[in-house]
Write a protein that holds these residues in place. Structure first.
Motif, short mmCIF file in Angstrom:
data_model
loop_
_atom_site.label_atom_id
_atom_site.label_comp_id
_atom_site.label_asym_id
_atom_site.label_seq_id
_atom_site.Cartn_x
_atom_site.Cartn_y
_atom_site.Cartn_z
N SER A 13 0.76 -0.88 0.18
CA SER A 13 -0.30 0.08 0.32
C SER A 13 0.75 1.04 0.23
CB SER A 13 -0.99 -0.57 1.76
OG SER A 13 -0.46 0.12 2.61
N ASN A 14 0.15 2.54 -0.40
CA ASN A 14 1.37 4.00 -0.74
C ASN A 14 0.26 5.19 -0.26
OD1 ASN A 14 3.27 5.05 -1.59
ND2 ASN A 14 3.47 4.32 -3.78
N VAL A 15 -0.17 4.79 0.51
CA VAL A 15 -1.05 6.20 0.44
C VAL A 15 -0.41 7.58 0.15
CG1 VAL A 15 -2.31 7.55 2.59
CG2 VAL A 15 -2.72 5.67 1.94
N ASN A 16 -1.31 8.39 -1.00
CA ASN A 16 0.05 10.11 0.18
C ASN A 16 0.94 10.13 -1.18
OD1 ASN A 16 -1.09 12.70 -0.37
ND2 ASN A 16 0.40 13.02 1.21
N PHE A 17 1.68 8.81 -1.84
CA PHE A 17 2.76 8.85 -2.72
C PHE A 17 2.47 10.47 -3.57
CE2 PHE A 17 5.86 7.75 -5.85
CZ PHE A 17 7.60 7.31 -4.99
N GLY A 105 12.24 14.03 5.78
CA GLY A 105 12.56 12.50 5.91
C GLY A 105 11.86 11.54 5.77
N TRP A 106 12.47 10.57 7.35
CA TRP A 106 11.42 9.09 7.07
C TRP A 106 11.24 8.40 8.25
CZ3 TRP A 106 14.71 5.23 7.62
CH2 TRP A 106 16.68 5.78 7.26
N ALA A 107 10.72 7.73 8.29
CA ALA A 107 10.90 6.38 9.19
C ALA A 107 10.25 5.26 9.09
CB ALA A 107 10.12 7.85 10.48
N LYS A 114 5.39 -7.02 8.40
CA LYS A 114 5.11 -5.91 7.33
C LYS A 114 5.72 -4.92 8.00
CE LYS A 114 -0.21 -7.01 5.95
NZ LYS A 114 0.04 -7.99 6.91
N LEU A 115 6.65 -4.33 7.30
CA LEU A 115 7.41 -3.03 7.50
C LEU A 115 6.75 -1.71 6.95
CD1 LEU A 115 10.62 -1.83 7.51
CD2 LEU A 115 10.64 -1.93 4.54
N HIS A 116 6.92 -0.30 7.53
CA HIS A 116 6.33 0.55 7.70
C HIS A 116 7.27 1.61 7.28
CE1 HIS A 116 2.47 -0.59 8.88
NE2 HIS A 116 2.75 -1.69 9.39
N LEU A 117 7.04 2.01 6.36
CA LEU A 117 7.48 3.61 6.04
C LEU A 117 6.74 4.47 6.25
CD1 LEU A 117 10.27 5.11 4.96
CD2 LEU A 117 9.36 4.21 2.72
N GLU A 118 6.80 6.15 6.51
CA GLU A 118 6.40 7.48 6.73
C GLU A 118 7.62 7.95 5.86
OE1 GLU A 118 3.51 8.55 9.51
OE2 GLU A 118 4.94 9.90 9.96
#
Length: 129
Positions: A13-17, A105-107, A114-118
């Motif tokens: 999933s990819n929200v607001n890319f 930046g990112w987290a 599951k791996l999460h990325l913000e």
């Protein structure tokens, strides 16, 4: 100790890319990027981390030690020179990037399997799983 982020992860999933990318790149590149299914490979070798983002269009890799500032050139992404610092904040591996774009930046963190990325930049936030 935070959960290991190491492994190969396929995006589900990819929200607001598009919103996030609008803060960084042209409309043309955004249209291409929105169609990609990304694969993330995270490795740790001693105190060195290597994060690779792979796609059929472009690949990108960074290598760093936590807590140390490093020069990053986002070649093939938005082609900017930035100074990045990656640290652990609880169970999240976070990166603050200083350059011409504000609040960038990112987290990364793991929940369950599951791996999460913000990703964040100029008030836009993208959430990927």
């Amino acid at each position: 100790m935070p959960a290991s982020l190491c492994g190969t992860w396929d995006m589900i999933s990819n929200v607001n890319f598009d919103g996030y990318m609008s803060a960084l790149i042209s409309v043309y590149l955004r249209k291409i990027a929105l169609r990609l299914k990304l694969r993330k490979v995270i490795e740790q070798q001693g105190d060195q981390y290597i994060i690779k983002t792979l796609s059929t269009f472009r690949n990108y890799a960074i290598s760093f030690k936590t807590g140390q500032v490093f020069e990053e050139f986002t070649k093939g992404l938005d082609n900017r020179h930035i100074k990045s610092t990656v640290t652990w904040q609880g169970n999240k591996l976070t990166c603050e990037q200083v350059g011409e774009k504000k609040n960038r930046g990112w987290a990364h963190w793991v929940e369950g399997d599951k791996l999460h990325l913000e990703l964040h930049c100029d008030g836009e936030v993208c959430k990927q799983v």
